[in-house]
Design a protein around this motif. Structure first.
Motif, PDB file in Angstrom:
ATOM      1  N   GLN A   1       4.699 -11.060 -16.614  1.00 29.66           N
ATOM      2  CA  GLN A   1       3.627 -10.278 -16.193  1.00 29.66           C
ATOM      3  C   GLN A   1       2.495 -11.160 -15.395  1.00 29.66           C
ATOM      4  OE1 GLN A   1       2.914  -6.504 -16.793  1.00 29.66           O
ATOM      5  NE2 GLN A   1       1.690  -7.168 -15.102  1.00 29.66           N
ATOM      6  N   ARG A   2       2.329 -12.188 -15.842  1.00 27.61           N
ATOM      7  CA  ARG A   2       1.353 -13.010 -15.198  1.00 27.61           C
ATOM      8  C   ARG A   2       1.646 -13.422 -13.863  1.00 27.61           C
ATOM      9  NH1 ARG A   2      -0.502 -18.417 -18.781  1.00 27.61           N
ATOM     10  NH2 ARG A   2      -1.137 -16.637 -20.324  1.00 27.61           N
ATOM     11  N   PHE A   3       2.912 -13.738 -13.509  1.00 23.15           N
ATOM     12  CA  PHE A   3       3.554 -14.164 -12.384  1.00 23.15           C
ATOM     13  C   PHE A   3       3.139 -12.805 -11.271  1.00 23.15           C
ATOM     14  CE2 PHE A   3       7.415 -14.389  -9.542  1.00 23.15           C
ATOM     15  CZ  PHE A   3       6.962 -15.366  -8.769  1.00 23.15           C
ATOM     16  N   VAL A   4       3.422 -11.512 -11.869  1.00 25.79           N
ATOM     17  CA  VAL A   4       3.579 -10.517 -10.965  1.00 25.79           C
ATOM     18  C   VAL A   4       2.113 -10.100 -10.589  1.00 25.79           C
ATOM     19  CG1 VAL A   4       3.812  -8.097 -10.677  1.00 25.79           C
ATOM     20  CG2 VAL A   4       5.834  -9.553 -11.735  1.00 25.79           C
ATOM     21  N   ASP A   5       1.257 -10.591 -11.501  1.00 29.20           N
ATOM     22  CA  ASP A   5      -0.302 -10.311 -11.296  1.00 29.20           C
ATOM     23  C   ASP A   5      -0.806 -11.301 -10.198  1.00 29.20           C
ATOM     24  OD1 ASP A   5      -0.271  -8.171 -12.974  1.00 29.20           O
ATOM     25  OD2 ASP A   5      -1.250  -9.352 -14.655  1.00 29.20           O
ATOM     26  N   MET A   6      -0.142 -12.672 -10.254  1.00 30.55           N
ATOM     27  CA  MET A   6      -0.574 -13.696  -9.307  1.00 30.55           C
ATOM     28  C   MET A   6      -0.088 -13.330  -7.968  1.00 30.55           C
ATOM     29  SD  MET A   6       0.419 -17.527  -9.659  1.00 30.55           S
ATOM     30  CE  MET A   6       1.975 -17.568  -8.659  1.00 30.55           C
ATOM     31  N   ILE A   7       1.264 -12.985  -7.725  1.00 27.85           N
ATOM     32  CA  ILE A   7       2.016 -12.896  -6.536  1.00 27.85           C
ATOM     33  C   ILE A   7       1.438 -11.690  -5.726  1.00 27.85           C
ATOM     34  CG2 ILE A   7       3.808 -14.282  -6.887  1.00 27.85           C
ATOM     35  CD1 ILE A   7       5.688 -11.841  -7.171  1.00 27.85           C
ATOM     36  N   VAL A   8       1.180 -10.613  -6.502  1.00 24.87           N
ATOM     37  CA  VAL A   8       0.721  -9.244  -5.589  1.00 24.87           C
ATOM     38  C   VAL A   8      -0.196  -9.593  -4.742  1.00 24.87           C
ATOM     39  CG1 VAL A   8      -0.053  -6.928  -5.736  1.00 24.87           C
ATOM     40  CG2 VAL A   8       1.832  -7.713  -7.251  1.00 24.87           C
ATOM     41  N   PRO A   9      -1.490  -9.924  -5.144  1.00 27.98           N
ATOM     42  CA  PRO A   9      -2.511 -10.283  -4.227  1.00 27.98           C
ATOM     43  C   PRO A   9      -2.116 -11.404  -2.972  1.00 27.98           C
ATOM     44  CG  PRO A   9      -3.172 -11.163  -6.106  1.00 27.98           C
ATOM     45  CD  PRO A   9      -1.901 -10.586  -6.529  1.00 27.98           C
ATOM     46  N   GLN A  10      -1.259 -12.394  -3.444  1.00 26.24           N
ATOM     47  CA  GLN A  10      -1.009 -13.308  -2.317  1.00 26.24           C
ATOM     48  C   GLN A  10      -0.003 -12.614  -1.335  1.00 26.24           C
ATOM     49  OE1 GLN A  10       1.149 -16.327  -4.763  1.00 26.24           O
ATOM     50  NE2 GLN A  10      -1.042 -17.201  -5.415  1.00 26.24           N
ATOM     51  N   ALA A  11       0.965 -11.493  -1.784  1.00 23.82           N
ATOM     52  CA  ALA A  11       1.641 -10.857  -0.942  1.00 23.82           C
ATOM     53  C   ALA A  11       0.857 -10.175   0.143  1.00 23.82           C
ATOM     54  CB  ALA A  11       2.684 -10.042  -1.549  1.00 23.82           C
ATOM     55  N   GLU A  12      -0.174  -9.684  -0.084  1.00 27.54           N
ATOM     56  CA  GLU A  12      -1.158  -8.944   0.536  1.00 27.54           C
ATOM     57  C   GLU A  12      -1.776  -9.789   1.578  1.00 27.54           C
ATOM     58  OE1 GLU A  12      -4.213  -6.573  -1.603  1.00 27.54           O
ATOM     59  OE2 GLU A  12      -2.652  -5.858  -2.767  1.00 27.54           O
ATOM     60  N   ILE A  13      -2.146 -11.012   1.036  1.00 32.08           N
ATOM     61  CA  ILE A  13      -2.513 -11.974   2.329  1.00 32.08           C
ATOM     62  C   ILE A  13      -1.579 -12.428   3.310  1.00 32.08           C
ATOM     63  CG2 ILE A  13      -3.473 -14.380   2.474  1.00 32.08           C
ATOM     64  CD1 ILE A  13      -4.657 -14.057  -0.185  1.00 32.08           C
ATOM     65  N   LEU A  14      -0.250 -12.537   2.790  1.00 24.56           N
ATOM     66  CA  LEU A  14       0.930 -13.057   3.621  1.00 24.56           C
ATOM     67  C   LEU A  14       0.995 -11.736   4.717  1.00 24.56           C
ATOM     68  CD1 LEU A  14       3.498 -14.545   1.277  1.00 24.56           C
ATOM     69  CD2 LEU A  14       2.074 -15.738   3.116  1.00 24.56           C
ATOM     70  N   GLY A  15       0.932 -10.443   3.866  1.00 23.95           N
ATOM     71  CA  GLY A  15       1.260  -9.179   4.895  1.00 23.95           C
ATOM     72  C   GLY A  15       2.824  -8.997   4.721  1.00 23.95           C
ATOM     73  N   VAL A  16       3.520  -9.351   3.584  1.00 25.79           N
ATOM     74  CA  VAL A  16       4.602  -9.063   3.114  1.00 25.79           C
ATOM     75  C   VAL A  16       4.658  -7.982   2.029  1.00 25.79           C
ATOM     76  CG1 VAL A  16       5.704 -11.304   3.718  1.00 25.79           C
ATOM     77  CG2 VAL A  16       5.072 -10.687   1.537  1.00 25.79           C
ATOM     78  N   THR A  17       5.561  -6.917   2.084  1.00 28.48           N
ATOM     79  CA  THR A  17       5.680  -6.085   1.001  1.00 28.48           C
ATOM     80  C   THR A  17       6.908  -6.539  -0.139  1.00 28.48           C
ATOM     81  OG1 THR A  17       7.482  -4.865   2.236  1.00 28.48           O
ATOM     82  CG2 THR A  17       5.275  -4.261   2.346  1.00 28.48           C
ATOM     83  N   LEU A  18       6.362  -6.218  -1.246  1.00 25.53           N
ATOM     84  CA  LEU A  18       7.440  -6.818  -2.366  1.00 25.53           C
ATOM     85  C   LEU A  18       8.502  -5.454  -2.578  1.00 25.53           C
ATOM     86  CD1 LEU A  18       4.730  -8.466  -4.715  1.00 25.53           C
ATOM     87  CD2 LEU A  18       6.454  -9.397  -3.357  1.00 25.53           C
ATOM     88  N   PRO A  19       9.799  -5.899  -2.566  1.00 26.72           N
ATOM     89  CA  PRO A  19      10.827  -4.784  -2.681  1.00 26.72           C
ATOM     90  C   PRO A  19      10.945  -4.163  -3.784  1.00 26.72           C
ATOM     91  CG  PRO A  19      11.645  -6.941  -2.961  1.00 26.72           C
ATOM     92  CD  PRO A  19      10.165  -7.201  -2.653  1.00 26.72           C
ATOM     93  N   ASP A  20       9.741  -3.542  -4.507  1.00 25.88           N
ATOM     94  CA  ASP A  20       9.865  -2.578  -5.894  1.00 25.88           C
ATOM     95  C   ASP A  20       9.173  -1.613  -5.676  1.00 25.88           C
ATOM     96  OD1 ASP A  20       9.444  -2.044  -8.422  1.00 25.88           O
ATOM     97  OD2 ASP A  20       8.810  -4.221  -9.127  1.00 25.88           O
ATOM     98  N   PRO A  21       9.841  -0.485  -5.629  1.00 26.01           N
ATOM     99  CA  PRO A  21       9.159   0.895  -5.619  1.00 26.01           C
ATOM    100  C   PRO A  21       8.177   1.431  -6.672  1.00 26.01           C
ATOM    101  CG  PRO A  21      11.490   1.338  -5.776  1.00 26.01           C
ATOM    102  CD  PRO A  21      11.141  -0.365  -5.821  1.00 26.01           C
TER     103      PRO A  21
END
Lengths: 230, 335
Positions: B234-254
């Motif tokens: 959970q801690r990891f997911v919470d960390m990478i979601v905002p980082q993905a936004e900065i990168l401009g990539v989507t995470l493949p999880d509907p």
């Protein structure tokens, strides 16, 4: 201006002449090719310690290549990547010794170590002389590199001894690898018009002037390791 | 030695002292008495951690000769070297528990020891160097930072050193993806495609869900583990979601969405059948990874043998003289 600051401004502002650039490019290509070969060893070495050591040496050589290619490229408005990635084989100036595969039959530690022995003793002799070059940028690059290649020479020397004097098998492999390698050693000292012309001004080192010193150093280690020059 | 351990294992004084150290959240050191099960758990965990570093050199080593710029090549070479170094620290830490590196290594080569499931995925594109740094090393950091406080001193100290370098690697990986996402359309596509492949396997690095992780409770009671698999994930997911936004990539999880009530990101169910298959040796590259390590070991046997024979010889007087002479000849050239 403090002497150090003056030196730095010379070093960054100086753009080499075409002749100096071609000389620097040749030296950079040698280091670049050998770095590439050593990179192939990473995760394939006989011991983890050697994965680290060969990677470390490759990384040092890549650093030398980058400095030399950057300096050379500044004469032509090209950067290190232009020169590394956008030239084809006929334009590379590296010598065969540095380009050869890591052994006739694939990754061969004996061949790799002997090539490192020759290369690091050669680079050591070259850079010690080049550190006194009248070209301040070449002198600065060489002065940094000389410390690193001294470590490389120690690594190669210790392994040459271990393998030359280790077991019958390791001695046999070293003898075979030495025979494979030796035909390519002489080229390091062949006359090079680009270098020879610059050597007169104290910018470059004439390759043939390194021959006796380097061969004597290589042969001394080989002799200690019980190996004979082919 | 094993009888001595068994004899010590029923040592009531030793157990009391051990319990006291754990209760006070202090460190157990190699010479301290410890329950046999604690020792076994640590040997397994630390050695598998070391194996993961060693096998983990391969997916990235695959790109050293092909890195797209000299700077990226230098960074990658330095990183893979760090990984070998981490393996060496961890083997040393495991050795303080009375097992030899050769023995651990043999377990790896014969498939008796595991390594992280993530390294059984292939790295077909350069962008994978970015995804491994950002997602795989990012997950490793979430996992490893709490291990810096693990109750076994040598392990905790190794993790402190390793985490410093890992956080560099993670930033470097992020930076590779950022450069690609700011590049051409083809580069953006390459980055996104790579993130699509690595996202779920990275989440699986935290291990099975808590209700299917039988060893976790004991490891937490011993202060080896500080947080459960699901807490760390959970801690990891919470960390990478905002980082993905900065990168401009989507995470493949509907199913990925912010849960206001929990104050965390919800994420979708992972494919645990795939996880179990990879762990059981049936992933993409399990066979290739072990075959390559085995070949390096077999091809290097003559080198290790020669080094051993030379070491025996050089302890004799003649050897010492030779060594000294050769050192002098090197220094003579170097001076």
């Amino acid at each position: 201006m403090a002497p150090a600051a003056a030196e730095a401004s010379v070093a960054t502002a100086a753009v080499p002449t075409d002749a100096v650039a071609r000389y620097a490019l040749g030296l950079g290509d040698d280091a670049l090719m050998l770095a590439q070969r050593l990179g192939e060893w990473i995760s394939n070495a006989p011991e983890l310690e050697e994965d680290v050591a060969l990677g470390n040496i490759g990384l040092d050589l890549l650093g030398h290549a980058r400095a030399l290619l950057t300096y050379a490229g500044s004469a032509w408005g090209r950067n290190e990547d232009d020169l590394a990635y956008f030239r084809d084989e006929p334009e590379f100036r590296s010598r065969w010794l540095f380009e050869l595969p890591n052994g006739a039959g694939g990754l061969d530690f004996a061949f790799t170590i002997l090539r490192q022995l020759v290369a690091s003793l050669y680079f050591g002799a070259l850079y010690r002389r080049l550190a006194a070059s009248t070209d301040p940028q070449l002198a600065a690059i060489a002065a940094k590199a000389v410390k690193e290649v001294a470590y490389h020479a120690e690594h190669a020397t210790l392994w040459t001894l271990r393998l030359g004097l280790g077991t019958d098998e390791s001695h046999r492999r070293m003898t075979g690898a030495l025979a494979d390698l030796w035909p390519f050693v002489g080229e390091l000292f062949d006359a090079d018009p680009a270098a020879d012309a610059l050597a007169a001004d104290g910018v470059a080192v004439a390759p043939e002037t390194l021959r006796d010193e380097v061969l004597a150093a290589v042969e001394a280690v080989l002799e200690d390791a019980g190996l004979a020059v082919p | 030695m094993s009888t001595a351990i068994i004899a010590r294992d029923v040592d009531a004084d030793g157990q009391a002292r051990f319990d006291e150290i754990i209760a006070a959240d202090d460190k157990i050191e190699p010479a301290d008495w410890m329950p046999e099960a604690y020792r076994r758990t640590l040997v397994r965990q630390i050695s598998q951690h070391a194996h993961s570093e060693i096998i983990g050199m391969q997916p990235e080593g695959n790109w050293i000769t092909r890195a797209p710029s000299l700077k990226r090549k230098a960074i990658l070479m330095a990183k893979v070297q760090d990984e070998a170094g981490h393996g060496l620290y961890l083997y040393s830490a495991a050795q303080t528990l009375g097992t030899s590196r050769e023995e651990m290594y043999d377990q790896l080569l014969t498939g008796r020891a595991k390594y992280s499931s993530i390294f059984n995925y292939l790295t077909p594109t350069w962008a994978d160097m970015g995804s491994i740094g950002w997602l795989v090393d990012g997950a490793a950091i979430c996992n490893q930072v709490p291990l810096c406080r693990a109750s076994y001193g040598p392990y905790a100290r190794a993790m402190i050193r390793i985490c410093k370098e890992e956080s560099f690697h993670q930033r470097q990986g992020f930076e590779i993806l950022l450069a690609l996402m700011n590049g051409t359309e083809a580069q953006c596509e390459m980055a996104q495609e790579s993130v699509n492949r690595w996202y779920a396997p990275a989440l699986m690095m935290f291990g099975p869900p808590d209700d299917a992780s039988p060893n976790s409770a004991q490891s937490m009671a011993w202060n080896i583990k500080r947080f459960s698999n699901d807490e760390l994930r959970q801690r990891f997911v919470d960390m990478i979601v905002p980082q993905a936004e900065i990168l401009g990539v989507t995470l493949p999880d509907p199913d990925l969405r912010w849960n206001e009530e929990r104050g965390h990101w919800d994420y979708g169910e992972l494919d645990w059948d795939e996880f179990r298959a990879v762990l059981a040796g049936r992933g993409q590259a399990n066979s290739i990874r072990i075959a390559k390590r085995r070949r390096a070991h077999e091809d290097g046997a003559w080198v290790r043998e020669a080094a051993r024979a030379y070491a025996e010889r050089s302890s004799s007087e003649r050897g010492e003289t030779r060594r000294t002479e050769s050192r002098l000849s090197v220094e003579g050239v170097a001076s």
